[in-house]
Design an enzyme around this catalytic site. Sequence first.
Site, PDB file in Angstrom:
ATOM      1  N   GLU A  50       8.132 -50.820  29.512  1.00  0.00           N
ATOM      2  CA  GLU A  50       8.814 -50.784  30.808  1.00  0.00           C
ATOM      3  C   GLU A  50      10.281 -51.108  30.539  1.00  0.00           C
ATOM      4  OE1 GLU A  50       6.951 -53.753  33.143  1.00  0.00           O
ATOM      5  OE2 GLU A  50       5.081 -52.658  33.417  1.00  0.00           O
ATOM      6  N   ASP A  61      11.806 -61.331  41.283  1.00  0.00           N
ATOM      7  CA  ASP A  61      11.869 -61.764  39.892  1.00  0.00           C
ATOM      8  C   ASP A  61      12.297 -63.213  39.763  1.00  0.00           C
ATOM      9  OD1 ASP A  61      11.093 -59.405  38.437  1.00  0.00           O
ATOM     10  OD2 ASP A  61      12.929 -58.488  39.179  1.00  0.00           O
TER      11      ASP A  61
END
Length: 697
Positions: A50, A61
Amino acid sequence: MTEQIKKTFLKAKEENKNVLVTFVTCGFPNVDETIKIMQGLQNGGAGIIELGIPFSDAVADGPTICKGNEIALKNNITLEKVFETVKLARDAGVTIPIILMGYYNPIFSYGDAKTIQKAKEVGANGFIIVDLPPEEAVGFREECKKQGVSFVPLVAPSTTDRRMELLASVADSFIYVVSRMGSTGSSATGVINTALPQLCQRVRKFAGDTPLAVGFGVNTSEHFHQVGSVSDGVVVGSKIIDLILKAEPGTAATVVEEYCKYLTKEDPSAPVPKQFQSGGSVATAPPAAVVEPINEMYLPQKYGMFGGMYVPEALTQCLVELESVFYKALHDEKFWEEFRSYYEYMGRPSALDYAKRLTEYCGGAHIWLKREDLNHGGSHKINNCIGQILLAKRLGKNRIIAETGAGQHGVATAICAAKFGMKCTIYMGAEDCRRQALNVFRIRLLGAEVVPVTSGTQTLRDAVNEALKAWVEQIDTTHYLIGSAIGPHPFPTIVKTFQSVIGEETKAQMQEKRKKLPDAVVACVGGGSNSIGMFSPFKADKSVMMLGCEAGGDGVDTPKHSATLTMGKVGVFHGVRTYVLQREDGQIQDTHSISAGLDYPGVGPELSELKYTNRAEFIAVTDAQCLEGFRALCHLEGIIPALESSHAVYGGMELAKKLPKDKDIVITISGRGDKDVQSVAEQLPILGPKIGWDLRF
């Protein structure tokens, strides 16, 4: 491209292995090392990479991934440079599938079709877009399908069976299973959610043979094999970023290669190398509770082309649940009776004052002031806070979190939390804490905790980011009491509904005092709570002009302003499609205003629709002009307004000068200005000479 991902999982299954799915942010620590790191990941046994598209406001995040984003953005990484990196990696011999992972706004800015076509050209295999749920991704998914590029959906422990069925139906290569609620981060304590087998079993009921890759919290080889026992792939991201951060310059590729080999080693009981050690063993936890599915969204999610729910999957169900409770309250007279029962406590109805001397000074239309500054707490924010606290009670939540800029919403939230006996935490940018120290102390006096946010510009935008992250982690017990008409559906509608009391009262009061509607209503615009509260009841009254006054800062010909509707373009920010101040590459622009409450790069979706349809007009008021409005109201009416409101005062004065004397305008005084006296004192030596105001002694 999709086929290569499928073959990767099929080959691993035939070999009775798990696919190691790794994550690295593009351009971190720099482009050259990113390519070497990708080679190292492949050499270490990774089956899929990724490649992170860095974004300035990554609400899902944790601090490690955000640090990688920060470094990449300092290296001027754009989506175009991400494509260049994929091409260079392919040329350097990286052959395993590469999936581009990130947030939607940079892609939206670049163009969906153009993004997908370019990704295919350079050799990327697919996309994981954290804040693009399938309902909002219909066109994007169709283009992916046409180009043979994969669109990977995410599911979370909170995902209902009904929604799981939808997500599984759009998966064309694999499904990313988020193993636990919260933001990204390696499991530093060694804790893996032991309800994971039940979660994966539930996903497989709908996914059939579609592979599952599980992420969030994987750190050690033991984690890898335990998670792999119930999945087809294991995602590792934050730990890799952490290792790169700690690696000596030029050694990161070797470090991650060794780490991948360690993760996938056949004997997970072997000693853990010191550099990869974490703090413990797997913990036990009860299975995650699954909220019963909601049949449908009851209210429109969009205002024209604006609005929506562009959120990480972990937030979707709680927003659906919130909308359901709000919809039922909306149609429950007992709820509104309870809401109105607090009017005396709130100070409602607020006064509509005729500003006689200000009217004479301007020499035009009659000027009226809607005095929200006289409310309990000193601002309009109490209207929304009381309403949302009552919703939180219906949701069974016992803790409140909120963001604040100038501190007005923080104070109002702390007031309501104290009144209703709820725990309260307020997120506030560190810079705003400095310039609004009085309100910080007020919030603490009221028993709430203030968390200074030191990331980014340390202002309102960053406070929203941190509040959203905290909400995801504490969603079972906590209600996020958002302060403005921003964010994903249903927040803009909820805030508008509770703040509409401003415009509704104004309409009735003008009929009583002038036997007519006002000719214009004026309000300052940051996120939009007081402005949409004033404007909404007048939307259908075409004779009433609506004027929004944004923060022009140093001037819209400079980068130091917060004039989103004047200078922004359409994007996706904080969960909503709206006008956004952003760079050409889709990164969110830094903002500036003398007023902490207007220092925000987005705006509510309904205000965006009012601009787009030309129903309302919006102007930018500079810091110096704001002080002109501030001074005028102080000197002529004996009212010290908030700096936010002073933008509207200036805009209203200029409008009044242009209108005949038989016209009437109403200016919303959204808050009182005692909180801003120190800021005015600091700015007068700089801005005072521009407006001829010298208060030095």
